[in-house]
Scaffold this motif. Sequence first.
Motif, PDB file in Angstrom:
ATOM      1  N   TYR A  32       0.873  -1.168   0.000  1.00 51.50           N
ATOM      2  CA  TYR A  32       0.000   0.000   0.000  1.00 51.50           C
ATOM      3  C   TYR A  32       0.917   1.227   0.000  1.00 51.50           C
ATOM      4  O   TYR A  32       1.981   1.204   0.622  1.00 51.50           O
ATOM      5  N   PHE A  34       1.406   5.639   0.184  1.00 53.97           N
ATOM      6  CA  PHE A  34       0.851   6.869   0.737  1.00 53.97           C
ATOM      7  C   PHE A  34       1.759   8.050   0.397  1.00 53.97           C
ATOM      8  O   PHE A  34       2.973   7.898   0.283  1.00 53.97           O
ATOM      9  N   TYR A  36       2.283  11.884   2.165  1.00 48.08           N
ATOM     10  CA  TYR A  36       1.952  12.799   3.249  1.00 48.08           C
ATOM     11  C   TYR A  36       2.604  14.140   2.965  1.00 48.08           C
ATOM     12  O   TYR A  36       3.658  14.214   2.341  1.00 48.08           O
ATOM     13  N   LEU A  46      -2.214  13.349   5.614  1.00 48.75           N
ATOM     14  CA  LEU A  46      -2.359  12.438   4.490  1.00 48.75           C
ATOM     15  C   LEU A  46      -2.846  13.198   3.259  1.00 48.75           C
ATOM     16  O   LEU A  46      -3.864  13.880   3.296  1.00 48.75           O
ATOM     17  N   LYS A  49      -3.705   8.055  -0.963  1.00 53.32           N
ATOM     18  CA  LYS A  49      -3.243   6.693  -0.716  1.00 53.32           C
ATOM     19  C   LYS A  49      -3.658   5.791  -1.869  1.00 53.32           C
ATOM     20  O   LYS A  49      -4.698   6.002  -2.515  1.00 53.32           O
ATOM     21  N   LEU A  51      -4.457   1.816  -2.395  1.00 58.42           N
ATOM     22  CA  LEU A  51      -4.668   0.522  -1.737  1.00 58.42           C
ATOM     23  C   LEU A  51      -4.857  -0.579  -2.779  1.00 58.42           C
ATOM     24  O   LEU A  51      -4.286  -1.665  -2.663  1.00 58.42           O
ATOM     25  N   ASN A  94       3.567   0.645   2.927  1.00 53.71           N
ATOM     26  CA  ASN A  94       3.175  -0.354   3.919  1.00 53.71           C
ATOM     27  C   ASN A  94       3.117  -1.684   3.198  1.00 53.71           C
ATOM     28  O   ASN A  94       2.217  -1.905   2.382  1.00 53.71           O
ATOM     29  N   ARG A  96       2.456  -5.627   2.808  1.00 58.24           N
ATOM     30  CA  ARG A  96       1.336  -6.410   3.367  1.00 58.24           C
ATOM     31  C   ARG A  96       1.796  -7.434   4.393  1.00 58.24           C
ATOM     32  O   ARG A  96       0.976  -8.029   5.066  1.00 58.24           O
ATOM     33  N   ASN A  97       3.115  -7.631   4.544  1.00 58.52           N
ATOM     34  CA  ASN A  97       3.595  -8.512   5.607  1.00 58.52           C
ATOM     35  C   ASN A  97       4.204  -7.719   6.755  1.00 58.52           C
ATOM     36  O   ASN A  97       4.919  -8.270   7.588  1.00 58.52           O
ATOM     37  N   ALA A  98       3.922  -6.425   6.801  1.00 54.37           N
ATOM     38  CA  ALA A  98       4.552  -5.553   7.800  1.00 54.37           C
ATOM     39  C   ALA A  98       3.545  -5.008   8.793  1.00 54.37           C
ATOM     40  O   ALA A  98       3.807  -3.978   9.423  1.00 54.37           O
ATOM     41  N   GLY A  99       2.414  -5.673   8.956  1.00 55.30           N
ATOM     42  CA  GLY A  99       1.412  -5.134   9.856  1.00 55.30           C
ATOM     43  C   GLY A  99       0.981  -3.777   9.408  1.00 55.30           C
ATOM     44  O   GLY A  99       0.738  -3.556   8.221  1.00 55.30           O
ATOM     45  N   ASN A 100       0.889  -2.832  10.324  1.00 57.05           N
ATOM     46  CA  ASN A 100       0.481  -1.484   9.965  1.00 57.05           C
ATOM     47  C   ASN A 100       1.668  -0.520   9.994  1.00 57.05           C
ATOM     48  O   ASN A 100       1.503   0.676  10.142  1.00 57.05           O
ATOM     49  N   MET A 101       2.877  -1.045   9.845  1.00 55.90           N
ATOM     50  CA  MET A 101       4.058  -0.196   9.910  1.00 55.90           C
ATOM     51  C   MET A 101       4.355   0.414   8.555  1.00 55.90           C
ATOM     52  O   MET A 101       4.279  -0.254   7.524  1.00 55.90           O
ATOM     53  N   LEU A 102       4.683   1.699   8.574  1.00 51.86           N
ATOM     54  CA  LEU A 102       5.054   2.425   7.370  1.00 51.86           C
ATOM     55  C   LEU A 102       6.565   2.593   7.310  1.00 51.86           C
ATOM     56  O   LEU A 102       7.220   2.785   8.331  1.00 51.86           O
ATOM     57  N   PHE A 104       9.114   5.252   5.471  1.00 53.00           N
ATOM     58  CA  PHE A 104       9.073   6.554   4.816  1.00 53.00           C
ATOM     59  C   PHE A 104      10.316   6.797   3.977  1.00 53.00           C
ATOM     60  O   PHE A 104      11.410   6.332   4.301  1.00 53.00           O
TER      61      PHE A 104
ATOM     62  N   PHE B  33       2.173   5.125  17.462  1.00 53.20           N
ATOM     63  CA  PHE B  33       3.540   5.048  16.942  1.00 53.20           C
ATOM     64  C   PHE B  33       4.361   6.242  17.455  1.00 53.20           C
ATOM     65  O   PHE B  33       3.829   7.336  17.628  1.00 53.20           O
ATOM     66  N   TYR B  35       7.892   8.208  16.141  1.00 53.67           N
ATOM     67  CA  TYR B  35       8.926   8.363  15.122  1.00 53.67           C
ATOM     68  C   TYR B  35       9.881   9.476  15.548  1.00 53.67           C
ATOM     69  O   TYR B  35       9.508  10.396  16.263  1.00 53.67           O
ATOM     70  N   LEU B  43      11.244   9.934   8.292  1.00 54.09           N
ATOM     71  CA  LEU B  43      10.779   9.490   9.592  1.00 54.09           C
ATOM     72  C   LEU B  43      11.263   8.064   9.827  1.00 54.09           C
ATOM     73  O   LEU B  43      11.145   7.211   8.942  1.00 54.09           O
ATOM     74  N   LEU B  45      10.897   4.827  12.538  1.00 53.97           N
ATOM     75  CA  LEU B  45      10.032   4.312  13.597  1.00 53.97           C
ATOM     76  C   LEU B  45      10.863   3.877  14.800  1.00 53.97           C
ATOM     77  O   LEU B  45      11.795   3.074  14.660  1.00 53.97           O
ATOM     78  N   GLY B  97      -5.734  -3.139  11.868  1.00 54.49           N
ATOM     79  CA  GLY B  97      -5.944  -3.740  10.552  1.00 54.49           C
ATOM     80  C   GLY B  97      -4.965  -3.211   9.536  1.00 54.49           C
ATOM     81  O   GLY B  97      -4.150  -2.341   9.801  1.00 54.49           O
ATOM     82  N   TRP B  98      -5.075  -3.718   8.348  1.00 57.31           N
ATOM     83  CA  TRP B  98      -4.153  -3.355   7.270  1.00 57.31           C
ATOM     84  C   TRP B  98      -4.508  -2.013   6.670  1.00 57.31           C
ATOM     85  O   TRP B  98      -5.635  -1.557   6.736  1.00 57.31           O
ATOM     86  N   GLN B 102      -2.178   6.723   8.951  1.00 61.14           N
ATOM     87  CA  GLN B 102      -1.781   7.183  10.273  1.00 61.14           C
ATOM     88  C   GLN B 102      -2.077   8.677  10.400  1.00 61.14           C
ATOM     89  O   GLN B 102      -1.918   9.444   9.452  1.00 61.14           O
TER      90      GLN B 102
END
Lengths: 114, 113
Positions: A32, A34, A36, A46, A49, A51, A94, A96-102, A104, B33, B35, B43, B45, B97-98, B102
């Motif tokens: 995904y 984004f 910003y 934001l 995005k 998706l 993001n 899809r195997n990284a949870g909700n972590m971005l 940057f 989170f 950062y 940024l 994390l 969720g996915w 943020q």
Amino acid sequence: AQSVTQLDSQVPVFEEAPVELRCNYSSSVSVYLFWYVQYPNQGLQLLLKYLSGSTLVKGINGFEAEFNKSQTSFHLRKPSVHISDTAEYFCAVNARNAGNMLTFGGGTRLMVKP
Amino acid sequence: DVKVTQSSRYLVKRTGEKVFLECVQDMDHENMFWYRQDPGLGLRLIYFSYDVKMKEKGDIPEGYSVSREKKERFSLILESASTNQTSMYLCASSRGGWNQPQHFGDGTRLSIL
């Protein structure tokens, strides 16, 4: 692991000119994406995005971005910039195997001149 | 409207002090989170939390710890501040969720002297 590269650290442009801010990513899985924006002395907002679905995504303030899977890019564009668009812009991914972590990119400072 | 509030905009501390940065969100978000933002590095994390009392290390957790005792509050702790921790610190929150975007606070500019 994923990574994001913003190729230009600064982009100067005259008011009412078009602009493109470049973003390339790498990831071994689907992502995904984004964009910003950070105005001076503020947090990040934001812009838009991606998706799934249409590869052309429209955001706030007249910005749009196009997802190009073959080139692993997600460049941000605006056909005519205003002084008020002067800010720093961040691309983020993001995986899809990284949870909700971005993850940057390093940011691109857009400087709109009169 | 969504709101993430960081307790201080500017903070000046001395080397070796224990420093607390506080963040509160009013959106009932599961994820929060921390950062740090440095010029040219974007940024990075430090830690994130997906539930009360739960935490996961991010990319640069060394020298930091976090606390999440209530869903709306997420604290970043510098156990013994050092000059290389001078930076802008940003807090964010998101729904669980996915692919959830943020939402960010305005940041705390921390200077360690």
